[in-house]
Scaffold this motif. Structure first.
Motif, mmCIF file in Angstrom:
data_model
loop_
_atom_site.group_PDB
_atom_site.id
_atom_site.type_symbol
_atom_site.label_atom_id
_atom_site.label_comp_id
_atom_site.label_asym_id
_atom_site.label_seq_id
_atom_site.Cartn_x
_atom_site.Cartn_y
_atom_site.Cartn_z
ATOM 1 N N PRO A 157 0.866 -1.440 -0.065
ATOM 2 C CA PRO A 157 0.174 -0.056 0.051
ATOM 3 C C PRO A 157 0.792 1.282 -0.122
ATOM 4 O O PRO A 157 0.342 2.105 -0.596
ATOM 5 N N GLN A 161 -2.389 4.042 1.735
ATOM 6 C CA GLN A 161 -3.131 3.923 2.812
ATOM 7 C C GLN A 161 -3.442 5.287 3.283
ATOM 8 O O GLN A 161 -4.514 5.487 4.076
ATOM 9 N N ILE A 167 -9.342 -0.740 0.635
ATOM 10 C CA ILE A 167 -8.741 -1.283 -0.463
ATOM 11 C C ILE A 167 -9.113 -2.739 -0.503
ATOM 12 O O ILE A 167 -8.893 -3.461 0.618
ATOM 13 N N TRP A 195 1.113 -10.503 1.104
ATOM 14 C CA TRP A 195 -0.277 -10.388 1.287
ATOM 15 C C TRP A 195 -1.110 -11.438 1.203
ATOM 16 O O TRP A 195 -2.531 -11.274 1.052
ATOM 17 N N GLN A 199 -6.945 -9.500 6.434
ATOM 18 C CA GLN A 199 -7.128 -8.075 6.339
ATOM 19 C C GLN A 199 -5.899 -7.395 7.309
ATOM 20 O O GLN A 199 -5.241 -8.028 8.012
ATOM 21 N N CYS A 205 -6.778 3.116 6.880
ATOM 22 C CA CYS A 205 -7.291 2.397 5.790
ATOM 23 C C CYS A 205 -7.438 0.930 6.132
ATOM 24 O O CYS A 205 -6.497 0.243 6.921
ATOM 25 N N TYR A 207 -7.325 -2.713 4.604
ATOM 26 C CA TYR A 207 -6.902 -3.513 3.679
ATOM 27 C C TYR A 207 -7.440 -4.959 3.618
ATOM 28 O O TYR A 207 -7.018 -5.632 4.356
#
Length: 235
Positions: A157, A161, A167, A195, A199, A205, A207
């Motif tokens: 990010p 972010q 996202i 990733w 989450q 943010c 993600y």
């Protein structure tokens, strides 16, 4: 622990909440990685039921829709179902490029759905300005109250972010085989893909990584397929 074989194992709905002082209440549904083949009819039928029940105000399609020409009819059925709903946004995945990106984009636009390009699209919900963008949208227009980034493949990010509130990404399928999980992610996939998580909260943010709805090799262990449903509420 559960072993899923084949193309039509069920999927779960991951319910998440995001609180933001600058907007009213609305809902977002993210679905990705259908990998439709000739066996895709039951999956699309279940998606239609789920979407009708959840009735999200924003729907994001995160790519990898087709794994062959015999999945086109099922993808077309899903697009026709979504055509009557407002605020449906679509991005491409790597499999869509292999199949023929121009064909996939043409199908999406023929059903009056929004294909996300280099610029964010602004919508209004509950009197607030919401921006929805795809890969490459790294800035926020003046006056935007809330920003959503729809990706296929997860990316670091970095500065994103600070730009986006939500996202979404997919692509990794949770690794398909999950032997253990921790706060750091789903393993052993997390050892290879940074990733491969569910989450992460990065400042303001959220993600979110979906485990997807289908696989080219239809085998999963302890890794249920999913769609992600987020309720945005005032703080």
């Amino acid at each position: 622990m559960k072993l899923d074989l084949g193309y039509n194992s069920d999927f779960e709905v991951r319910h998440l909440d995001y609180h933001c002082a600058s907007v009213g209440s609305f809902t977002v549904l993210y679905l990705s990685d259908l990998h439709l083949t000739r066996f895709g009819g039951p999956l699309v039928a279940r998606l239609e039921v789920t979407i009708s029940q959840l009735n999200p105000q924003v729907i994001l399609l995160g790519g990898d829709y087709l794994d062959g020409p015999r999945g086109v009819a099922h993808f077309g059925r899903l697009l026709r179902f979504l055509a009557g709903r407002p605020h449906v946004f679509v991005v491409a995945g790597n499999h869509d490029e292999w199949f023929g990106l121009a064909k996939v984009k043409a199908m999406v636009e023929a059903n009056s759905l929004v294909w996300l390009g280099k610029d964010a699209v602004e919508i209004k919900l509950a009197g607030h300005r919401i921006a929805v963008g795809g890969k490459g949208v790294a800035s926020r227009a003046e006056g935007i109250d809330f920003s959503i980034l729809c990706l296929h493949q997860p990316i670091a990010p970095n500065r994103l972010q600070a730009v986006h509130n939500l996202i979404f990404a997919g692509h990794l399928h949770g690794g398909q085989v999950v032997l253990w999980r921790s706060a750091r992610g789903l393993y052993p996939g997390r050892l290879f893909y940074r990733w491969n998580i569910l989450q992460a909260q990065l400042g303001n943010c959220l993600y979110i990584i979906s485990k997807g709805l289908g696989d080219t090799l239809p085998v999963r262990y302890n890794c249920p397929k999913d769609v992600v449903f987020v309720r945005v509420n005032p703080a």
